[in-house]
Design an enzyme around this catalytic site. Structure first.
Site, PDB file in Angstrom:
ATOM      1  N   SER A 240       0.820  -1.206   0.000  1.00  0.00           N
ATOM      2  CA  SER A 240       0.000   0.000   0.000  1.00  0.00           C
ATOM      3  C   SER A 240       0.855   1.258   0.000  1.00  0.00           C
ATOM      4  O   SER A 240       2.011   1.255   0.438  1.00  0.00           O
ATOM      5  CB  SER A 240      -0.908   0.015   1.232  1.00  0.00           C
ATOM      6  OG  SER A 240      -0.151   0.206   2.412  1.00  0.00           O
ATOM      7  N   GLU A 263       6.938  -0.508  -4.595  1.00  0.00           N
ATOM      8  CA  GLU A 263       5.911  -0.413  -5.629  1.00  0.00           C
ATOM      9  C   GLU A 263       4.604  -0.229  -4.873  1.00  0.00           C
ATOM     10  O   GLU A 263       4.162  -1.119  -4.150  1.00  0.00           O
ATOM     11  CB  GLU A 263       5.925  -1.675  -6.481  1.00  0.00           C
ATOM     12  CG  GLU A 263       5.083  -1.557  -7.735  1.00  0.00           C
ATOM     13  CD  GLU A 263       3.735  -2.198  -7.538  1.00  0.00           C
ATOM     14  OE1 GLU A 263       2.780  -1.451  -7.211  1.00  0.00           O
ATOM     15  OE2 GLU A 263       3.635  -3.419  -7.690  1.00  0.00           O
ATOM     16  N   CYS A 300      -1.786  -4.609  -9.195  1.00  0.00           N
ATOM     17  CA  CYS A 300      -1.268  -3.248  -9.163  1.00  0.00           C
ATOM     18  C   CYS A 300      -1.357  -2.580 -10.528  1.00  0.00           C
ATOM     19  O   CYS A 300      -1.287  -1.350 -10.623  1.00  0.00           O
ATOM     20  CB  CYS A 300       0.172  -3.235  -8.652  1.00  0.00           C
ATOM     21  SG  CYS A 300       1.233  -4.465  -9.421  1.00  0.00           S
TER      22      CYS A 300
END
Length: 506
Positions: A240, A263, A300
């Site tokens: 997150s 990331e 993602c």
């Protein structure tokens, strides 16, 4: 083959318990108990990794490649058991986990091949020029060297490919760096069985035991102590924005700051250009719905935003996307926490006059239903919250009045992992105007496709400007990711027989 976890941490070749335990929260199947990670275990693992570095960093490329291949072999030897417990813990379909296992072993073998080739070392040699005037030039050679022990945080949404022996671990081990993994509590049993595979490979190839450790669970102090441990030299993270940013700040605040390769989050906008919309808008809309709901939207690279002009072609796109989404039933999410975050994300949209609900559903418990909303470019640019990632099958359509409006909107996006252009031949001029903007915004720009498939290859970039990731010059997928865990070292006038083996005779 049924796997029953023993619930312990792997610290430098030994399975170690701790005083407290936590229970797994499987989507289905039995609940298991796991030892809770501690700061002491972090210290033991980091010290073992540092000790192992002095041996492992100086193994040959062939020895490390054989180790990576052995890890892949040992994972495949446990294939059925990994699929069984992975499906129980995450709710992911067996076929998805089988594919992810193949991706995991594939990237391990890809890195083995990559380091055997040796090009990643970027070796350069400036030969001595003793007669150069006004001053002679010394003999200078440069090579990439491993940086030291690396911490890796497992990801919730990829229990194999981005977790225990996933891309970050594979890249660090290939570079010559020992790894300490902080396992994700969403799939501790999967982490344990993969760690068993790594340990078997260590024993098979004779690698130092401290080259790999796995610490399960634990409170925030465990993650904090790991990124702040003085022996850890870099961190790989997938998760997150809030959690990643907190760890990033801790890395920067250390007495010796270290790189944090996080990331974090992305809405991955798609731009549907006018001729493509006119020719096949409905087809693109249906494809978008499939990408948006793949894996319950828990990627993602999920394309959460679609940008298209007002008018009949845009209406056809929206109608097709809405109809396709309406046919998707509830899907099990990875954890209760992720499911709640998805409902909270939907609530942000429901409570706004600035968006129009096109498909509004109710999600309960650990299941998610798709949702679709619409707004215009001016509203989006004024409401920052509309650009925050909602992890799950929620889409936002942004209607624009023309290419100028589309360009202005593109400039207003934050950093992204991906950006997509849907175009036909007649859209080439508009695409050329848009592409320079998108290449500044994203690590990967694609045409006439959907970004939810990330190829593991030489040319892939999985990263982007903040907040997509914390280091815009890095990738967490593909062989370029090895560069995160290397640093260049020049050797000046060092005798040939004293140089590292890979620098001799070049």
């Amino acid at each position: 083959m049924t796997f029953t976890p023993h619930g312990k941490h792997l610290i430098a070749g030994e399975w170690v318990g701790s005083d407290q335990s936590f229970a797994s929260e499987p989507a289905h199947g039995p609940v298991h108990q796991f030892s809770v990670g501690t700061v002491d275990l972090v210290n033991r693992a980091a010290e073992a990794a540092e000790e192992a570095f002095w041996t492992y960093a100086y193994t040959t490329r062939e020895e490390r490649a054989a180790f990576l291949d052995a890890i892949a072999d040992e994972i495949e030897a446990r294939a059925e058991a990994i699929t069984e417990i992975g499906s129980q813990e995450t709710g992911l379909p067996e076929a998805r986990l089988q594919g992810e296992r193949g991706r995991t072993t594939g990237q391990l073998r890809l890195f083995a091949s990559h380091i055997r080739d040796g090009a990643y070392l970027d070796r350069r040699h400036d030969k001595a020029l003793p007669d150069r005037q006004p001053l002679p030039r010394p003999d200078i050679r440069v090579i990439q060297r491993p940086i030291g022990p690396v911490a890796v945080f497992g990801a919730s949404n990829f229990p194999l490919a981005f977790s225990t022996a996933g891309g970050d671990t594979a890249a660090a081990l290939a570079a010559g760096c020992p790894v300490v993994v902080k396992g994700h509590s969403a799939h501790p049993g999967t982490g344990e069985i993969v760690a068993e595979a790594v340990l078997a490979a260590i024993e098979k190839t004779g690698m130092p035991k401290g080259v790999f450790s796995l610490i399960q669970g634990g409170k925030r102090d465990v993650g904090t102590s790991l990124v702040q441990h003085p022996l850890i030299k870099a961190v790989g993270f997938t998760g997150s924005l809030g959690g990643g940013r907190a760890l990033f700040d801790l890395c920067a605040q250390r007495p010796e700051p270290i790189p944090f390769f996080g990331e974090l989050g992305s809405v991955n906008p798609m731009f549907i250009l006018p001729h493509a919309a006119q020719a096949r808008g409905a087809e693109i809309g249906k494809g978008w719905a499939g990408s948006l709901t793949m894996g319950a939207g828990q990627f993602c690279t999920n394309p959460g935003i679609a940008v298209i002009e007002t008018g009949a072609a845009g209406d056809a796109f929206v109608s097709a996307a809405k109809d396709a989404l309406a046919q998707v039933g509830p899907q099990t999410m990875l954890t209760e926490g992720i499911a709640k975050a998805y409902r909270d994300g939907q609530a942000r949209f429901e409570g706004r006059n600035s968006v129009t609900p096109l498909l509004s559903t109710e999600s309960k418990g650990r299941e998610a239903n798709p949702n679709l909303y619409e707004t215009d470019a001016a509203t989006y640019l004024q409401d920052h919250a509309l650009g925050e990632e909602v992890f799950g099958p929620l889409g936002l359509v942004i209607r624009v009045s023309g290419t100028d409006d589309m360009e202005k909107l593109a400039k207003g996006f934050e950093g992204q992992l991906t950006a997509t252009i849907h175009l036909d031949a007649e859209d080439a001029a508009e695409a050329r105007r848009l592409l320079p903007i998108l290449e500044r915004k994203a690590g990967r720009v694609l045409a006439n496709g959907f970004p939810t498939g990330v190829e593991v290859s030489e040319a892939m970039v999985h990263g982007g400007p903040y907040p997509a990731s914390t280091n815009f010059g890095a990738t967490s997928v593909g062989t370029l990711s090895i560069r995160r865990f290397l640093r260049p070292v020049s050797f000046q006038n060092i005798p040939e027989g004293v140089l590292p083996d890979d620098l001799q005779d070049i």
